[in-house]
Enzyme design. Structure first.
Site, PDB file in Angstrom:
ATOM      1  N   HIS A  64       0.858  -1.184   0.000  1.00  0.00           N
ATOM      2  CA  HIS A  64       0.000   0.000   0.000  1.00  0.00           C
ATOM      3  C   HIS A  64       0.891   1.229   0.000  1.00  0.00           C
ATOM      4  O   HIS A  64       1.569   1.521   0.984  1.00  0.00           O
ATOM      5  CB  HIS A  64      -0.921   0.010   1.211  1.00  0.00           C
ATOM      6  CG  HIS A  64      -1.729   1.271   1.317  1.00  0.00           C
ATOM      7  ND1 HIS A  64      -2.534   1.714   0.295  1.00  0.00           N
ATOM      8  CD2 HIS A  64      -1.854   2.188   2.296  1.00  0.00           C
ATOM      9  CE1 HIS A  64      -3.120   2.843   0.653  1.00  0.00           C
ATOM     10  NE2 HIS A  64      -2.721   3.148   1.859  1.00  0.00           N
TER      11      HIS A  64
ATOM     12  N   HIS B  20      -6.531   9.548  -1.426  1.00  0.00           N
ATOM     13  CA  HIS B  20      -7.308   9.609  -0.185  1.00  0.00           C
ATOM     14  C   HIS B  20      -6.587  10.327   0.957  1.00  0.00           C
ATOM     15  O   HIS B  20      -7.144  10.430   2.054  1.00  0.00           O
ATOM     16  CB  HIS B  20      -7.722   8.195   0.251  1.00  0.00           C
ATOM     17  CG  HIS B  20      -6.588   7.246   0.449  1.00  0.00           C
ATOM     18  ND1 HIS B  20      -6.124   6.429  -0.550  1.00  0.00           N
ATOM     19  CD2 HIS B  20      -5.830   6.967   1.526  1.00  0.00           C
ATOM     20  CE1 HIS B  20      -5.129   5.691  -0.094  1.00  0.00           C
ATOM     21  NE2 HIS B  20      -4.934   6.003   1.163  1.00  0.00           N
TER      22      HIS B  20
ATOM     23  N   ASP C 144       0.982   5.190  -0.417  1.00  0.00           N
ATOM     24  CA  ASP C 144       0.247   6.454  -0.465  1.00  0.00           C
ATOM     25  C   ASP C 144       0.882   7.405  -1.474  1.00  0.00           C
ATOM     26  O   ASP C 144       2.087   7.649  -1.439  1.00  0.00           O
ATOM     27  CB  ASP C 144       0.222   7.117   0.908  1.00  0.00           C
ATOM     28  CG  ASP C 144      -0.746   6.448   1.864  1.00  0.00           C
ATOM     29  OD1 ASP C 144      -0.350   6.207   3.009  1.00  0.00           O
ATOM     30  OD2 ASP C 144      -1.893   6.181   1.464  1.00  0.00           O
TER      31      ASP C 144
ATOM     32  N   ASP D  24      -7.725   1.519   1.980  1.00  0.00           N
ATOM     33  CA  ASP D  24      -7.395   2.548   2.968  1.00  0.00           C
ATOM     34  C   ASP D  24      -8.394   3.693   3.098  1.00  0.00           C
ATOM     35  O   ASP D  24      -8.446   4.324   4.148  1.00  0.00           O
ATOM     36  CB  ASP D  24      -6.004   3.126   2.670  1.00  0.00           C
ATOM     37  CG  ASP D  24      -5.405   3.845   3.868  1.00  0.00           C
ATOM     38  OD1 ASP D  24      -5.781   3.518   5.015  1.00  0.00           O
ATOM     39  OD2 ASP D  24      -4.559   4.725   3.689  1.00  0.00           O
TER      40      ASP D  24
END
Length: 944
Positions: free
Chosen positions: A70, A409, A72, A194
């Site tokens: 994951h 996000h 970001d 997420d």
């Protein structure tokens, strides 16, 4: 190998479930792969033969292990810092090393698989690779061992993003994957592990893009507990009430551990789980213990099956493979029709603050979206000279990538560190600088004039050097909507002696004071403004006097002569009047010292320490009243840091509230969450309505969830929902709709009231990772000053959509203004329209973008829900060959919503809910749009 229970029970069950197993998100160097290798060494204990690694076994419980990462696209560090592994003192993370590590390890064993999500990072990594590495990666993709999941430029936020920007960022990523890897690179599963709550419109978008399923990690803790108990962690999400079944149906699964591996199985360098000691000669040999623990996790995640399992088959897998197995089982799934907002991870921890966090960034992102659509359209309409013309080299790609990153996000959501928020804004500004050149070139082509054009970036604070210094100037207005609109424009000028004429030399009705204010219908026009002998119009100062505002035939607004607050609103066309009082309040943000919980308010969490907000002032000082034939306005002052201008424009049926809030004072040691509240006599009975990402509207009810019996623990924060473009309350006779200029949080706490959070300034971090309080510095003041607009309409409920739908689209796609000194040259073309005719009122031009040299991408959408409007909730037709004035359409092919496969080739998995569906696909040059339908076409065109 197969893992058997010790008691040798002969009962067996064929089934599958998924365990996500995250690779080190921190990023590791190629030469330091201990954490990645450590995770794989455990898997090797289970995966001993090639056959067991690549196939499920129908006589066993199949455990699908999904290695993933994951990453970001900005959060605690900027996008660049995450990619390169810079500023590891903030967070030890380097995405390029993760990708290096994955490719290396996939080559070591043909059984291994890996999924990757964020195309923004992969695109950058791919550009830096040698031809040999690209060949290896392509082979891994073709073999299905490196699989792209989701595939958008980022993993977008679902609360604060507008659907048009979400579709764009998905298209950007999917187009790159399609051009690079072809069909094998096409993602088939959406993966939002997420985001902090999940929107129904996102599920609808994914379904229309051809995805087979959707997995996410976060849902309300009460909802999760219920679903775990009732074995409903997987479901079919019916994401539209308007689209023909099953176009918006999407299989959806909740990952029980979020994006983390099960407890005890994390070997990331940030974890502390014990390593695997697989040497039998070691005193602390622990393989048997870990294997048994893995079995326990497997059984528990398999919904605590009442059948005693004897065998487990463990395989490297992907979500796509897992979905295939579930689909083959032909089970019947529970149905979901609402959304997953608001999200709470504990009793007093509602993630509803980020609906409003960083209001200036949220507005800048929204305006940037409007500018990007204008940039895309002009690139198509003006042809090749738009990117290489008299004003230099311009492009739309930089802006597309910047907007793609902004949908992340932790971007538009406002949940990033301050220096990262600056970086997002810088990227948008850089993107616009590239588009600005393209726009100048395009307007020069379309108008025939290469006179320099100026864009005034600070009109929101009444600053434009050209208009303030020039005695004669022209204003170029480009309307990106596919229909004629009436749009008010306010320009700062030097003095009060100006006249305004349109393209035909006729006077435009305008007010001239210390600014020019006008309202006009437009497509793409040039307006001439020059000094004249006009007298300034009425502008007087009053104090607590009765003020009555009228605008022609549409609205009447009254103010209380004692308080100076709004007191009523009347729709003169429908003869409706409601009591309407509006004021500003602030909730005292929890500092985390409440006896019930240590949770403070922060970038994510909204937690007031009381259900009763503080009123900023019980009265408003009315300082200025302006009355003219163009605009009527009242300026209200509530405090040194809160003011508002109430406006009615000629020919408009909405009331404008332009609010200014900030800098929010914190010298008293109190964090503040600032709202405006509209109190009416509408009998809304605890119901209110909010949009989902700007499209379909969902019904909300105070202290209620459609899916489970809610135990409400936060009466304010637990009733807040995201609004992206509008919200409303209604009864049998009246509907009050509020259209917003950005994403915000909203609620209806009292019967007949609607409150919208405008600004937040907090003193504490909320312990969700950001590590700093949300207290934005201002450019000119100690703290951020935010300014925005709310548009209010009053209508009967059955007429409301005809008003608020086009009004909301107009707020999203605003006309682009540019200015030229002096009057237009004699050979200048003063008016241009890119369409042969305006689109029907129900049709919205969602996308018009250059695809390649001879092709353009177009999306047309029906912007009304089924049964929403008596007039417009009907099928409507559009002739693709007769759309454009500068293009000849030579051919058209329909595509999926994501524009990465032909519509006729879409073949999604069908899921059993107890009923069957049949879809017939046809195509003609004259197309039909049904309510809420978006149709995407690749047009082969020739410039006229």
């Amino acid at each position: 190998m197969d893992l058997e229970e010790a008691d040798g029970d002969t009962e067996s069950l064929s089934s599958s479930f998924l365990i996500s197993s995250e690779s080190p998100s921190t990023g590791v160097d190629v030469d330091n792969l201990s954490s990645w290798k450590g995770e794989l060494s455990l898997l090797e204990l289970f995966l001993s033969s090639q056959q067991s690694r690549t196939a499920t076994n129908t006589s066993m419980l199949n455990v699908h292990l999904v290695p993933h990462t994951h990453d970001d696209v900005g959060w605690l560090k900027t996008v660049d810092q995450y990619y390169y592994g810079d500023r590891n003192n903030i967070q030890h993370a380097g995405v390029q090393y993760i990708l290096d590590s994955v490719i290396d390890q996939l080559q070591q064993d043909p059984a291994r698989r890996f999924i990757y999500v964020e195309t923004a990072f992969f695109y950058r990594w791919w550009k830096q690779q040698s031809q040999n590495t690209r060949r290896i990666v392509t082979q891994l993709v073709n073999e299905g061992r490196l699989e792209f999941i989701n595939g958008g430029w980022c993993m977008s936020d679902e609360a604060t993003t507008h659907y048009s920007a979400v579709i764009d960022q998905m298209t950007l990523g999917l187009q790159f994957l399609n051009e690079t890897f072809g069909e094998c690179g096409r993602p088939r599963v959406a993966w939002h592990i997420d985001p902090f709550g999940h929107a129904r419109e996102h599920a609808s978008i994914f379904a229309q893009m051809g995805y087979d399923g959707f997995f996410f990690g976060r849902l309300d803790y009460q909802d999760k507990a219920r679903r775990m108990k009732t074995k409903e962690m997987e479901m079919l999400w019916r994401a539209s009430e308007s689209l023909t079944l099953p176009l918006a149906d999407l299989f959806t699964g909740v990952l029980p551990n979020g994006y983390n591996p099960p407890e005890g199985f994390c070997w990331d360098q940030s974890c502390n789980d014990a390593p695997i000691r697989d040497d039998p000669d070691l005193e602390d040999y622990n393989v048997d213990e870990i294997v048994q623990r893995f079995l326990n996790v497997s059984y528990n995640q398999f919904s605590q099956s009442y059948i005693k399992l004897i065998k487990v088959n463990v395989l490297y897998s992907t979500p796509s493979c897992y979905l295939q197995e579930l689909n083959l089982a032909n089970l019947t799934w529970p149905l979901k029709t609402d959304d997953f907002f608001p999200y709470a991870d504990d009793a007093h921890d509602f993630w509803t603050g980020y609906f409003t966090s960083r209001p200036a960034l949220k507005l800048y992102e929204r305006l940037s979206n409007s500018r990007l659509q204008t940039c895309n359209q002009l690139e198509v309409l003006s042809g090749p000279k738009s990117t290489s013309g008299p004003f230099g080299e311009g492009d739309s790609d930089t802006m597309k990538r910047a907007m793609g990153v902004a949908q992340h996000h932790d971007a538009v959501s406002g949940t990033e560190k301050q220096h990262v928020a600056y970086d997002y804004a810088r990227r948008l500004a850089t993107g616009w600088a590239h588009c600005e050149v393209l726009v100048r070139n395009s307007l020069a082509v379309l108008s025939g004039s290469e006179s320099p054009r100026v864009f005034c970036e600070n009109l929101n604070i009444s600053v434009c050097p050209l208009t303030e210094s020039s005695q004669k100037f022209s204003m170029n207005v480009y309307n990106p909507l596919g229909r004629t609109v009436s749009w008010p424009v306010r320009l700062p000028v030097n003095g009060s002696l100006y006249s305004v004429t349109d393209t035909n030399g006729k006077a435009v009705n305008s007010q001239v004071g210390n600014y020019v204010c006008m309202s006009f219908k437009l497509i793409c026009n040039i307006y001439d403004m020059k000094s004249s002998s006009l007298l300034p119009l009425l502008s007087v100062s009053i104090n607590n006097k009765s003020v009555l505002m009228y605008v022609f035939k549409f609205l009447k607004v009254t103010f209380d002569d004692t308080t100076g607050l709004l007191s009523s609103l009347t729709n003169l066309e429908t003869n409706q009047t409601i009591r309407l009082t509006q004021n500003f309040y602030w909730y005292n943000a929890s500092a985390g010292n409440n006896k019930e919980s240590r949770q403070p308010s922060g970038a994510y969490i909204f937690r007031p320490n009381s259900s009763d907000p503080f009123v900023i002032n019980k009265t408003a000082e009315i300082q200025i009243v302006t009355v003219s034939s163009t605009v009527q306005e009242v300026t209200q002052w509530f405090s040194p840091w809160v003011s508002q201008v109430v406006r009615l424009y000629e020919g408009h049926s909405e009331l404008e509230l332009e609010w200014t809030v900030g800098p929010v004072p914190i010298a008293d040691g109190l964090g503040k969450e600032v709202i405006t509240r509209l109190d009416t006599d509408i009998e809304s009975s605890d119901y209110f309505y909010t949009d989902s990402n700007g499209r379909e509207v969902l019904e909300r009810r105070k202290d209620y969830r459609p899916t489970w019996d809610l135990k409400q623990t936060e009466p304010i924060a637990g009733n807040y929902y995201p609004i992206n473009s509008r919200a409303y309350i209604k009864d049998d006779k009246h509907q009050l709709t509020v259209v917003t200029d950005r994403s915000q949080g909203a609620s209806s706490i009292y019967n007949g009231s609607l409150e919208i959070m405008l600004h937040r300034r907090l003193l504490y971090d909320d312990f969700r990772g950001v590590g700093e309080p949300l207290s934005e510095p201002g450019e000119f003041f100690d703290g951020l000053v935010a300014r925005g607009r709310l548009l209010l309409t009053l209508t009967p409920p059955n007429m409301a959509a005809d008003v608020h739908r086009p009004l909301a689209q107009g707020m999203v796609l605003q006309p682009l203004l540019s200015f030229q000194d002096g009057t237009p040259l004699a050979n200048t073309k003063l008016e241009f329209t890119g369409l042969q005719d305006a689109l029907p009122p129900a049709v919205h031009l969602l996308t018009l973008s250059q695809w390649d040299k001879d092709s353009v991408l177009i999306r047309l959408e029906h912007q009304y829900q089924a049964e929403e409007s008596k007039t417009h909730s009907q099928p409507v037709t559009v002739n693709l060959q007769k759309l454009f004035s500068t293009l000849e359409v030579l051919g058209a092919s329909e595509m999926s919503l994501g524009a990465n496969q032909w519509k006729e080739d879409m073949n999604r998995l069908q899921w059993n809910t107890g009923s069957q569906f049949f879809i017939s696909l046809t195509f003609e040059q004259i197309i039909t749009l049904n309510p809420m339908e978006i149709r995407t076409f690749l047009l082969q065109v020739r410039q006229l």
